[in-house]
Motif scaffolding. Structure first.
Motif, PDB file in Angstrom:
ATOM      1  N   ALA A 331     -49.613   3.711  21.408  1.00  0.00           N
ATOM      2  CA  ALA A 331     -48.329   3.990  22.053  1.00  0.00           C
ATOM      3  C   ALA A 331     -47.364   2.820  21.872  1.00  0.00           C
ATOM      4  O   ALA A 331     -46.171   3.024  21.625  1.00  0.00           O
ATOM      5  N   LEU A 332     -47.862   1.596  21.991  1.00  0.00           N
ATOM      6  CA  LEU A 332     -47.003   0.431  21.787  1.00  0.00           C
ATOM      7  C   LEU A 332     -46.510   0.368  20.342  1.00  0.00           C
ATOM      8  O   LEU A 332     -45.330   0.088  20.081  1.00  0.00           O
ATOM      9  N   LEU A 333     -47.388   0.615  19.388  1.00  0.00           N
ATOM     10  CA  LEU A 333     -46.979   0.614  17.987  1.00  0.00           C
ATOM     11  C   LEU A 333     -45.977   1.736  17.713  1.00  0.00           C
ATOM     12  O   LEU A 333     -45.000   1.538  16.975  1.00  0.00           O
ATOM     13  N   ALA A 334     -46.209   2.903  18.310  1.00  0.00           N
ATOM     14  CA  ALA A 334     -45.272   4.009  18.133  1.00  0.00           C
ATOM     15  C   ALA A 334     -43.926   3.682  18.767  1.00  0.00           C
ATOM     16  O   ALA A 334     -42.874   4.035  18.219  1.00  0.00           O
ATOM     17  N   GLY A 335     -43.938   2.989  19.908  1.00  0.00           N
ATOM     18  CA  GLY A 335     -42.688   2.592  20.550  1.00  0.00           C
ATOM     19  C   GLY A 335     -41.862   1.679  19.663  1.00  0.00           C
ATOM     20  O   GLY A 335     -40.636   1.820  19.561  1.00  0.00           O
ATOM     21  N   VAL A 336     -42.524   0.730  19.001  1.00  0.00           N
ATOM     22  CA  VAL A 336     -41.831  -0.169  18.075  1.00  0.00           C
ATOM     23  C   VAL A 336     -41.214   0.627  16.924  1.00  0.00           C
ATOM     24  O   VAL A 336     -40.053   0.403  16.534  1.00  0.00           O
ATOM     25  N   TYR A 337     -41.973   1.554  16.383  1.00  0.00           N
ATOM     26  CA  TYR A 337     -41.481   2.343  15.250  1.00  0.00           C
ATOM     27  C   TYR A 337     -40.353   3.288  15.662  1.00  0.00           C
ATOM     28  O   TYR A 337     -39.331   3.398  14.963  1.00  0.00           O
ATOM     29  N   LEU A 338     -40.520   3.981  16.784  1.00  0.00           N
ATOM     30  CA  LEU A 338     -39.540   4.986  17.188  1.00  0.00           C
ATOM     31  C   LEU A 338     -38.187   4.375  17.531  1.00  0.00           C
ATOM     32  O   LEU A 338     -37.162   5.056  17.443  1.00  0.00           O
ATOM     33  N   GLU A 339     -38.180   3.103  17.909  1.00  0.00           N
ATOM     34  CA  GLU A 339     -36.900   2.465  18.221  1.00  0.00           C
ATOM     35  C   GLU A 339     -36.011   2.384  16.988  1.00  0.00           C
ATOM     36  O   GLU A 339     -34.775   2.380  17.094  1.00  0.00           O
ATOM     37  N   ARG A 340     -36.624   2.324  15.824  1.00  0.00           N
ATOM     38  CA  ARG A 340     -35.851   2.188  14.584  1.00  0.00           C
ATOM     39  C   ARG A 340     -36.059   3.357  13.639  1.00  0.00           C
ATOM     40  O   ARG A 340     -35.591   3.316  12.499  1.00  0.00           O
ATOM     41  N   ALA A 341     -36.780   4.381  14.076  1.00  0.00           N
ATOM     42  CA  ALA A 341     -37.098   5.501  13.192  1.00  0.00           C
ATOM     43  C   ALA A 341     -35.837   6.246  12.773  1.00  0.00           C
ATOM     44  O   ALA A 341     -34.864   6.361  13.523  1.00  0.00           O
ATOM     45  N   SER A 342     -35.874   6.791  11.578  1.00  0.00           N
ATOM     46  CA  SER A 342     -34.751   7.552  11.046  1.00  0.00           C
ATOM     47  C   SER A 342     -34.651   8.915  11.727  1.00  0.00           C
ATOM     48  O   SER A 342     -35.577   9.366  12.412  1.00  0.00           O
ATOM     49  N   ARG A 343     -33.530   9.574  11.491  1.00  0.00           N
ATOM     50  CA  ARG A 343     -33.369  10.917  12.033  1.00  0.00           C
ATOM     51  C   ARG A 343     -34.436  11.855  11.483  1.00  0.00           C
ATOM     52  O   ARG A 343     -34.964  12.706  12.205  1.00  0.00           O
ATOM     53  N   ALA A 344     -34.774  11.692  10.207  1.00  0.00           N
ATOM     54  CA  ALA A 344     -35.800  12.549   9.601  1.00  0.00           C
ATOM     55  C   ALA A 344     -37.147  12.357  10.281  1.00  0.00           C
ATOM     56  O   ALA A 344     -37.900  13.324  10.476  1.00  0.00           O
ATOM     57  N   ALA A 345     -37.461  11.116  10.645  1.00  0.00           N
ATOM     58  CA  ALA A 345     -38.741  10.844  11.311  1.00  0.00           C
ATOM     59  C   ALA A 345     -38.780  11.492  12.690  1.00  0.00           C
ATOM     60  O   ALA A 345     -39.799  12.058  13.105  1.00  0.00           O
ATOM     61  N   LEU A 346     -37.677  11.416  13.426  1.00  0.00           N
ATOM     62  CA  LEU A 346     -37.613  12.051  14.743  1.00  0.00           C
ATOM     63  C   LEU A 346     -37.716  13.571  14.612  1.00  0.00           C
ATOM     64  O   LEU A 346     -38.377  14.237  15.418  1.00  0.00           O
ATOM     65  N   LEU A 347     -37.067  14.107  13.585  1.00  0.00           N
ATOM     66  CA  LEU A 347     -37.151  15.550  13.350  1.00  0.00           C
ATOM     67  C   LEU A 347     -38.589  15.975  13.053  1.00  0.00           C
ATOM     68  O   LEU A 347     -39.030  17.047  13.486  1.00  0.00           O
ATOM     69  N   ALA A 348     -39.334  15.139  12.331  1.00  0.00           N
ATOM     70  CA  ALA A 348     -40.719  15.482  11.991  1.00  0.00           C
ATOM     71  C   ALA A 348     -41.574  15.581  13.244  1.00  0.00           C
ATOM     72  O   ALA A 348     -42.404  16.498  13.366  1.00  0.00           O
ATOM     73  N   VAL A 349     -41.382  14.665  14.168  1.00  0.00           N
ATOM     74  CA  VAL A 349     -42.152  14.691  15.412  1.00  0.00           C
ATOM     75  C   VAL A 349     -41.829  15.957  16.205  1.00  0.00           C
ATOM     76  O   VAL A 349     -42.728  16.673  16.668  1.00  0.00           O
ATOM     77  N   ALA A 350     -40.552  16.219  16.386  1.00  0.00           N
ATOM     78  CA  ALA A 350     -40.142  17.397  17.159  1.00  0.00           C
ATOM     79  C   ALA A 350     -40.552  18.691  16.457  1.00  0.00           C
ATOM     80  O   ALA A 350     -40.980  19.658  17.103  1.00  0.00           O
ATOM     81  N   ALA A 351     -40.426  18.708  15.126  1.00  0.00           N
ATOM     82  CA  ALA A 351     -40.771  19.922  14.382  1.00  0.00           C
ATOM     83  C   ALA A 351     -42.263  20.240  14.483  1.00  0.00           C
ATOM     84  O   ALA A 351     -42.652  21.408  14.549  1.00  0.00           O
ATOM     85  N   LEU A 352     -43.120  19.195  14.497  1.00  0.00           N
ATOM     86  CA  LEU A 352     -44.556  19.450  14.640  1.00  0.00           C
ATOM     87  C   LEU A 352     -44.854  20.094  15.989  1.00  0.00           C
ATOM     88  O   LEU A 352     -45.657  21.034  16.075  1.00  0.00           O
TER      89      LEU A 352
END
Length: 552
Positions: A331-352
């Motif tokens: 969760a901590l590693l994901a928090g670091v990544y999600l703070e700077r994740a691209s729109r495409a990355a956020l879409l991938a999470v929501a789409a799954l």
């Protein structure tokens, strides 16, 4: 909405809703056989006996695990009465508090929005949300190990003062002591292995000088050693069984018949990490990059995840709950990544998440096809409304997440995914209740509970159902059964009956004297007891068990 998670008032409201929701769901299900019933019964017996040193199951010495979980559940019973949600309260509190601790650690160590995002991820990850309301030891040890991990991360920051480092390192050592009392030696072996590999791979050799090892070890011994000394003094057989049989042999040998392929946990991680699975590969890759400064928190978290997975993958004993301690780090590693994740990355999470909803809704009408018997069809039918609701929530939350992510509203998208993941887990867990209640045999147990006196013998013939013992509020006499009670029965053989012939004689003698007595029979043994002519009245059936008494 995009600034919702930046408001202290909104965060406070969200935190209160999360706490209330997480505690509310603790009472929705019957205690599931065998684990939930086992640990609830151990706590019930500890409270009623007043013996907080020698742990027992069904009145028989039981030394497979240390006492922390039993202590906390017994304390919950003492405060709030004996019941289902009280048995789960320790795990529920551990789950909630670790979410907040993870969020606090993310903010202190990485800054920015990492803490908020890490808390959202952990609180809604399927495996964490599920084990937080399941009465077993896995969540407790994961929470105490997370306490050590988070305290270590905060203490070792380059900007930490000497006083702050000492204070947080003492918390770290206390967490390891609690882990030792929660599950045994893994509470110190796993953090120790992680530190060694981190120092080796990161080049931060001086970390061992910053651990305050003398003070820390003294604190660990002061907290953990007294129980081990006391239980060994009262039960000289305990140290060998606990340290050799339950640690070395469980890890190296296949005596517990819980083996699995080396990729067991990697496969399990796919559903366990929902709905955040798409973020994990990039999160782990980002953690491997070196950052400015002496301490490398991302690399330590990466080592934590990889080492624990490797450790249990190598072990000859594998159970799903063994991997729970990796999720705060993920969760901590994901928090670091999600703070700077691209729109495409956020879409991938929501789409799954939306895809899970679509697939689940498509499959739900056919769920009854999983039934192995006509009786199971009704159970699947009772589960179906919860599945509809669970997958519908996932679909709606996933679609909202996609829409807000497309509009660049990071906070709103992550909040939608977190809410959808949490609801998905809780509704599926609630939907399991028809199966859990049948397996627990709670109705059968509570039907005879008003009749049971402390003196009335209850035999358990060829089987032992932990949840029944808890719901009856009465221990049983095992007949022709050993399994996990074997070691305790070797120490106290008078608490069991070895052969069916001896049981027949004792039952007939009790019936002749007019004694009220009961027997929980493995179903295939019931015809044999009838052939033996035992005087008995059928009281009920359920889940391969027959309940009889010697008086109407």
């Amino acid at each position: 909405m995009s600034d919702f998670l930046r408001s202290k008032v909104a965060l406070s409201v969200l935190a209160v809703c999360f706490i209330l929701g997480s505690l509310f769901v603790l009472h929705l299900r019957t205690l599931i056989q065998p684990d939930e019933g086992r640990y609830a019964e151990m706590a019930r017996e500890m409270l009623l006996s007043g013996d907080w040193i020698t742990t027992r199951l069904n009145g028989i010495k039981y030394f497979e695990k240390p006492p922390l979980h039993t202590w906390m559940s017994a304390a919950s019973f003492a405060l709030f009465g004996i019941g289902d949600w009280q048995a789960r309260l320790w795990n529920g509190l551990c789950g909630v508090l670790t979410v907040f601790l993870t969020g606090y650690t993310g903010q202190r160590v990485f800054g920015g929005r990492v803490g908020v995002y890490a808390a959202l991820v952990l609180g809604s990850t399927l495996f964490w949300a599920a084990t937080s309301q399941f009465n077993s030891l896995d969540l407790g040890v994961a929470a105490t190990m997370a306490l050590s991990l988070c305290a270590l991360l905060i203490a070792q920051r380059d900007e930490a003062s000497a006083a702050e480092r000492l204070r947080w390192m003492m918390v770290c050592w206390a967490g390891m002591a609690l882990s030792l009392l929660a599950k045994g030696l893994i509470g110190i072996v796993l953090p120790g292995g992680v530190l060694f590999l981190y120092a080796l791979l990161s080049g931060d050799r001086s970390i061992f000088l910053r651990l305050h090892p003398v003070r820390g070890l003294l604190l660990l011994l002061a907290l953990a050693l007294p129980w081990f000394l006391l239980v060994a003094a009262r039960n000289p057989e305990q140290p060998h069984f606990f340290f050799i049989h339950e640690h070395w042999e469980r890890f190296m040998l296949k005596t517990h018949h819980r083996e699995g392929p080396w990729y067991y946990f990697l496969v399990l991680l796919v559903p366990a990490a929902l709905p955040w699975l798409p973020a994990l590969p990039a999160s782990l890759a980002l953690a491997g990059k070196r950052v400015a400064g002496r301490f490398q928190p991302g690399r330590l978290l990466l080592v934590w995840v990889v080492f624990i997975l490797f450790f249990f993958s190598y072990s000859s004993s594998k159970l799903p709950g063994y991997m729970v301690p990796i999720f705060p780090a993920l969760a901590l590693l994901a928090g670091v990544y999600l703070e700077r994740a691209s729109r495409a990355a956020l879409l991938a999470v929501a789409a799954l998440l939306a895809l899970v909803g679509v697939v689940g809704l498509a499959y739900t009408p056919f769920v009854s096809g999983l039934a192995n018997s006509a009786g199971d069809v009704a159970l699947f039918e009772a589960t179906r409304p919860f599945l509809w609701a669970a997958f519908a929530a996932a679909l709606v939350a996933g679609m909202v997440g996609c829409w807000t992510a497309w509009r660049g509203q990071r906070d709103a998208a992550l909040l939608a995914v977190a809410l959808g993941g949490w609801l998905l887990t809780q509704l599926i867990m609630a939907g399991h209740e028809p199966f859990g209640r049948q397996r627990s045999l709670a109705d059968l147990a509570m039907a005879i509970r008003p009749e049971l006196s402390a003196e009335a013998p209850v035999y358990s013939v060829g089987t032992y159902r932990q949840s029944m013992t808890f719901y009856m509020g009465h221990t049983v006499i095992p007949v022709d059964y050993k399994d996990e009670l074997e070691f305790g029965l070797e120490q106290e053989p008078q608490r069991g009956i070895d052969t069916l012939e001896e049981f027949y004689a004792r039952w007939k003698q009790g019936a002749a004297s007019g004694q009220r007595q009961y027997a929980i029979l493995r179903e295939d043994l019931y015809p044999e007891l009838q052939r033996q002519g035992l005087p008995m009245t059928l009281r009920g059936r359920g889940d391969n068990v027959v309940l009889v008494s010697s008086l109407p």
